[in-house]
Design a protein around this motif. Structure first.
Motif, PDB file in Angstrom:
ATOM      1  N   CYS A   1      -2.326  -3.707  -2.773  1.00 50.38           N
ATOM      2  CA  CYS A   1      -2.538  -4.570  -1.599  1.00 50.38           C
ATOM      3  C   CYS A   1      -3.104  -5.943  -1.955  1.00 50.38           C
ATOM      4  O   CYS A   1      -2.592  -6.972  -1.499  1.00 50.38           O
TER       5      CYS A   1
ATOM      6  N   CYS B   1      -8.484   3.007  -5.988  1.00 48.23           N
ATOM      7  CA  CYS B   1      -7.115   2.463  -6.076  1.00 48.23           C
ATOM      8  C   CYS B   1      -7.075   1.224  -6.984  1.00 48.23           C
ATOM      9  O   CYS B   1      -7.994   0.407  -6.945  1.00 48.23           O
TER      10      CYS B   1
ATOM     11  N   ALA C   1     -10.128  -3.713  -0.547  1.00 43.48           N
ATOM     12  CA  ALA C   1     -10.746  -2.427  -0.899  1.00 43.48           C
ATOM     13  C   ALA C   1     -12.191  -2.360  -0.410  1.00 43.48           C
ATOM     14  O   ALA C   1     -12.622  -1.343   0.155  1.00 43.48           O
TER      15      ALA C   1
ATOM     16  N   VAL D   1      -6.187  -1.806  -6.726  1.00 49.61           N
ATOM     17  CA  VAL D   1      -5.756  -2.727  -5.665  1.00 49.61           C
ATOM     18  C   VAL D   1      -5.215  -4.050  -6.196  1.00 49.61           C
ATOM     19  O   VAL D   1      -4.444  -4.724  -5.524  1.00 49.61           O
TER      20      VAL D   1
ATOM     21  N   CYS E   1       0.858  -1.201   0.000  1.00 50.58           N
ATOM     22  CA  CYS E   1       0.000   0.000   0.000  1.00 50.58           C
ATOM     23  C   CYS E   1       0.891   1.247   0.000  1.00 50.58           C
ATOM     24  O   CYS E   1       1.747   1.390   0.876  1.00 50.58           O
TER      25      CYS E   1
END
Ligand code: SF4
Length: 218
Positions: A92, A86, A109, A88, A47
């Motif tokens: 992450c 994001c 998320a 993701v 992240c």
């Protein structure tokens, strides 16, 4: 010549509906309890704002949505919009260890959205301004970078004024993200949380002289 057919309100609503609808409370609880709460969690390392992902997921698993949102927003003042916008899959969630077991990664998320939506909808105040230092800071631009800076300076007790040339704050989050990912009313509500700390915002102002600012601010 016949012009293009305008879309009906229903078609527009369908076309711009949430691309990743929120989790129900039960689904969030189930998802949170799938997390392995890894030590040195690769999701946190991946992240860009290093949100402590296992810590906020653990709090969701124990029903503490306020505490979960605090972990997220302490690290990232734009945790609401990042949960929606994001990428993701390359951050992450792409780093989640469950990928190595050929399983679906944890829906980080959507869990982040679950916790941050809770505090937005219930108007929970998580942070307070620090004791006044007497220092005054000017920030040019009310986009995510400027406002994140403003929030952290207010938490440290400095007086902050943000100058923005546009008629609305939020920058990219307000003006540049597709509605099916992030609605501008969410972006504006997120900004309001920062302004509520006592940040002064001057909209429609173009800063043309740095000397003028230096004369009035630290
Ligand atoms: S890598 Fe996956 S399983 Fe491990 S803490 Fe992060 S989200 Fe949970």
């Amino acid at each position: 010549m016949q012009g293009p057919n305008p879309l009906s309100d229903e078609q527009l609503a369908a076309n711009f509906a949430d691309i990743a609808p929120p989790l129900t409370s039960d689904a969030a609880l189930l998802e949170a309890n799938k997390c392995l709460f890894c030590y040195d969690a690769p999701c946190t390392i991946a992240c860009p704002t290093h949100i402590d992902v296992p810590a906020f997921i653990k709090k969701i698993a124990t029903g503490n949505l306020r505490g979960s949102a605090r972990v997220i927003l302490d690290a990232n003042p734009f945790g609401h919009s990042c949960a929606r916008a994001c990428p993701v899959e390359v951050l992450c969630e792409g780093a989640c260890v469950l990928n190595d077991r050929d399983e679906q990664p944890i829906k980080i998320a959507l869990l982040q959205r679950h916790a941050t939506d809770y505090v937005l909808e219930h108007k929970v105040t998580l942070f307070a301004p620090g004791a006044q230092t007497g220092k005054r800071v000017a920030i040019v631009g009310a986009g995510p970078a400027g406002l994140a800076c403003a929030r952290d300076l207010r938490r440290r007790g400095h007086a902050v004024t943000v100058f923005e040339a546009q008629s609305q704050p939020g920058g990219l989050n307000t003006y540049g993200i597709a509605e099916y990912k992030l609605k501008s009313n969410v972006a504006i509500a997120e900004v309001q949380d920062i302004l509520d700390l006592g940040v002064e915002l001057k909209l429609g102002v173009t800063v043309s002289s740095i000397d003028d600012l230096l004369a009035r601010y630290e």
